[in-house]
Design a protein around this motif. Structure first.
Motif, PDB file in Angstrom:
ATOM      1  N   ALA A   1       0.808  -1.222   0.000  1.00 49.76           N
ATOM      2  CA  ALA A   1       0.000   0.000   0.000  1.00 49.76           C
ATOM      3  C   ALA A   1       0.842   1.272   0.000  1.00 49.76           C
ATOM      4  O   ALA A   1       0.422   2.303   0.514  1.00 49.76           O
ATOM      5  N   VAL A   2       2.033   1.222  -0.574  1.00 47.72           N
ATOM      6  CA  VAL A   2       2.915   2.388  -0.627  1.00 47.72           C
ATOM      7  C   VAL A   2       2.785   3.045  -1.995  1.00 47.72           C
ATOM      8  O   VAL A   2       3.118   2.444  -3.017  1.00 47.72           O
ATOM      9  N   GLU A   3       2.298   4.267  -2.027  1.00 49.20           N
ATOM     10  CA  GLU A   3       2.062   4.947  -3.301  1.00 49.20           C
ATOM     11  C   GLU A   3       3.308   5.617  -3.846  1.00 49.20           C
ATOM     12  O   GLU A   3       3.557   5.591  -5.059  1.00 49.20           O
ATOM     13  N   GLU A   4       4.095   6.238  -2.984  1.00 53.91           N
ATOM     14  CA  GLU A   4       5.312   6.931  -3.401  1.00 53.91           C
ATOM     15  C   GLU A   4       6.481   6.458  -2.538  1.00 53.91           C
ATOM     16  O   GLU A   4       6.331   6.303  -1.325  1.00 53.91           O
ATOM     17  N   PRO A   5       7.645   6.215  -3.145  1.00 56.23           N
ATOM     18  CA  PRO A   5       8.804   5.804  -2.340  1.00 56.23           C
ATOM     19  C   PRO A   5       9.148   6.834  -1.282  1.00 56.23           C
ATOM     20  O   PRO A   5       9.003   8.039  -1.486  1.00 56.23           O
ATOM     21  N   VAL A   6       9.597   6.354  -0.143  1.00 63.15           N
ATOM     22  CA  VAL A   6      10.058   7.218   0.929  1.00 63.15           C
ATOM     23  C   VAL A   6      11.494   7.631   0.619  1.00 63.15           C
ATOM     24  O   VAL A   6      12.371   6.784   0.438  1.00 63.15           O
ATOM     25  N   ARG A   7      11.739   8.928   0.565  1.00 69.25           N
ATOM     26  CA  ARG A   7      13.043   9.469   0.200  1.00 69.25           C
ATOM     27  C   ARG A   7      13.922   9.551   1.451  1.00 69.25           C
ATOM     28  O   ARG A   7      13.522  10.137   2.450  1.00 69.25           O
ATOM     29  N   ILE A   8      15.102   8.963   1.366  1.00 67.49           N
ATOM     30  CA  ILE A   8      15.953   8.831   2.548  1.00 67.49           C
ATOM     31  C   ILE A   8      17.254   9.604   2.374  1.00 67.49           C
ATOM     32  O   ILE A   8      17.923   9.518   1.341  1.00 67.49           O
ATOM     33  N   ALA A   9      17.604  10.344   3.426  1.00 65.58           N
ATOM     34  CA  ALA A   9      18.906  11.001   3.521  1.00 65.58           C
ATOM     35  C   ALA A   9      19.824  10.119   4.352  1.00 65.58           C
ATOM     36  O   ALA A   9      19.472   9.741   5.478  1.00 65.58           O
ATOM     37  N   THR A  10      20.968   9.773   3.817  1.00 65.59           N
ATOM     38  CA  THR A  10      21.948   8.963   4.538  1.00 65.59           C
ATOM     39  C   THR A  10      22.973   9.882   5.183  1.00 65.59           C
ATOM     40  O   THR A  10      23.680  10.622   4.495  1.00 65.59           O
ATOM     41  N   VAL A  11      23.047   9.838   6.508  1.00 59.13           N
ATOM     42  CA  VAL A  11      23.982  10.670   7.261  1.00 59.13           C
ATOM     43  C   VAL A  11      25.129   9.787   7.739  1.00 59.13           C
ATOM     44  O   VAL A  11      24.941   8.924   8.593  1.00 59.13           O
ATOM     45  N   GLY A  12      26.288   9.993   7.143  1.00 57.04           N
ATOM     46  CA  GLY A  12      27.435   9.131   7.413  1.00 57.04           C
ATOM     47  C   GLY A  12      27.610   8.159   6.268  1.00 57.04           C
ATOM     48  O   GLY A  12      26.791   7.256   6.113  1.00 57.04           O
ATOM     49  N   CYS A  13      28.637   8.351   5.477  1.00 55.62           N
ATOM     50  CA  CYS A  13      28.794   7.561   4.246  1.00 55.62           C
ATOM     51  C   CYS A  13      30.096   6.776   4.259  1.00 55.62           C
ATOM     52  O   CYS A  13      30.948   6.914   3.378  1.00 55.62           O
ATOM     53  N   GLY A  14      30.265   5.975   5.295  1.00 54.14           N
ATOM     54  CA  GLY A  14      31.405   5.072   5.367  1.00 54.14           C
ATOM     55  C   GLY A  14      31.236   3.902   4.415  1.00 54.14           C
ATOM     56  O   GLY A  14      30.292   3.843   3.614  1.00 54.14           O
ATOM     57  N   ASN A  15      32.125   2.942   4.530  1.00 47.23           N
ATOM     58  CA  ASN A  15      32.147   1.818   3.598  1.00 47.23           C
ATOM     59  C   ASN A  15      30.825   1.073   3.545  1.00 47.23           C
ATOM     60  O   ASN A  15      30.307   0.766   2.462  1.00 47.23           O
TER      61      ASN A  15
END
Length: 356
Positions: free
Chosen positions: A18-32
């Motif tokens: 029942a998800v109409e639009e993808p949830v947009r995610i911000a990634t904080v911390g971009c290690g390996n």
């Protein structure tokens, strides 16, 4: 038999579609791990999508912006509220002691949070993180990815249905040679202030939480032994063996171990009154699990079982955010984990048994 349960190994038992639009995610911390596992998993999933990355390294920002078409920010811009109209939720993947301020920023901006485990480096800071999300009325998920692994979920169903009788004992190990890759001894995992602990906090949390999840029980007492013979690990535990009691006198016991050196290994075994379940490659990201089940009906070994649990993890979170569905590994679940880890440290220091 377990093969009937495993036939639904790819089933997402939480997914209502029942998800109409993808949830947009911000990634904080971009290690390996975030760069090579988490962000690609978001991009592959159905319900989550990478939208923003936050890193202190300009080369990392440029690389991720180019590869995934995302907006790239430094930490100051994130804290100041830049690009808040471009993301709905925040994935916190910084060193443990930095989870609190980044989750507080997300909550201040009205963004939902999925935070790596353990939630923080201390119990007090983990409490504050959960309180910040509660006060802002944003959803919080502790990133226990194994709870969304389809094979682990099928094992939980089998155990709950009495497949091995009454659970009596569990054993689990995660050995990760932390100095074996490109990161040297100056990495944050060997800094007690940033990490909270060593092998226990980084990989010991996996057998502990996965056994908790499968059994549906919480710890009641712990005892532990820590060894750090290598001077590189003078601030944190190199090896930890810990015993966890669940359910009081009539409950069961887990014997778990975690190491920052040695031959790589991830395994989980559950022993019941009428059977046994053992999982190899139990905690490796995206690995094919080998599951052996022994019951009075016979022995079954299934190799190559598995699906990408990290894709499922972010889709599970996004689905819950979009549909207001329950989040099982929520802040309260994460707090149980942090309090148990702290109790293990206390037990190893005192040499005694610590009740929770």
């Amino acid at each position: 038999m377990f093969d009937t349960t495993l036939a639904a190994a790819g089933e997402r038992d939480w997914d209502t579609g029942a998800v109409e639009e993808p949830v947009r995610i911000a990634t904080v911390g971009c290690g390996n791990y975030a760069r090579n596992v988490s962000i690609p998993a978001m991009a592959e999933g159905a319900y989550a999508t990478p939208a923003v990355v936050v890193s202190g390294d300009p080369d990392t920002r440029a690389s991720l912006a180019d590869e995934f078409g995302v907006t790239a920010l430094d930490y100051d811009a994130y804290a100041a509220g830049a690009a808040t109209d471009e993301y709905d939720a925040v994935y916190v993947a910084t060193p443990n002691r930095l989870h609190l301020p980044h989750a507080e920023t997300a909550a201040d901006h009205g963004k939902h949070v999925i935070c790596e485990k353990p939630l923080e480096a201390t119990v007090d800071r983990a409490d504050r993180l959960v309180a910040a999300c509660d006060a802002a009325d944003v959803r919080l998920m502790t990133a226990y990815r194994m709870q969304t692994d389809p094979v682990v979920r099928r094992v939980r169903e089998f155990v709950a249905d009495g497949g091995i009788g009454d659970l009596q004992r569990a054993a689990g190990d995660f050995t990760f040679p932390v100095l074996g890759g490109s990161a040297g001894p100056d990495q944050w995992r060997l800094d007690r202030r940033l990490a909270g602990g060593g092998a226990l906090y980084d990989v010991g949390v996996y057998p502990l939480n996965t056994a908790r999840f499968v059994a549906g029980d919480d710890p009641t007492a712990v005892s532990a032994t820590v060894r750090s013979p290598d001077p590189a690990f003078d601030e944190v535990d190199q090896h930890v063996d810990f015993r966890v009691e669940f359910g009081g006198e009539d409950g069961w016991v887990g014997n778990f171990s975690a190491s920052f050196s040695g031959h790589p290994n991830t395994s989980l075994e559950l022993l019941g009154s009428d059977g046994r379940v053992a999982v190899r490659s139990a905690f490796e990201p995206g690995a094919d699990r080998e599951v052996t089940v022994e019951t009075p009906d016979g022995t079954l070994t299934v190799a190559g079982a598995g699906a990408d649990e990290t894709v499922a993890e972010f889709d599970y979170f996004a689905h819950a955010v979009a549909t207001d569905a329950p989040i099982e590994p929520d802040g309260a679940d994460g707090l149980v984990g942090v309090r148990t880890l702290a109790a293990v440290q206390e037990a190893s220091a005192s040499g005694g048994r610590v009740e929770l």
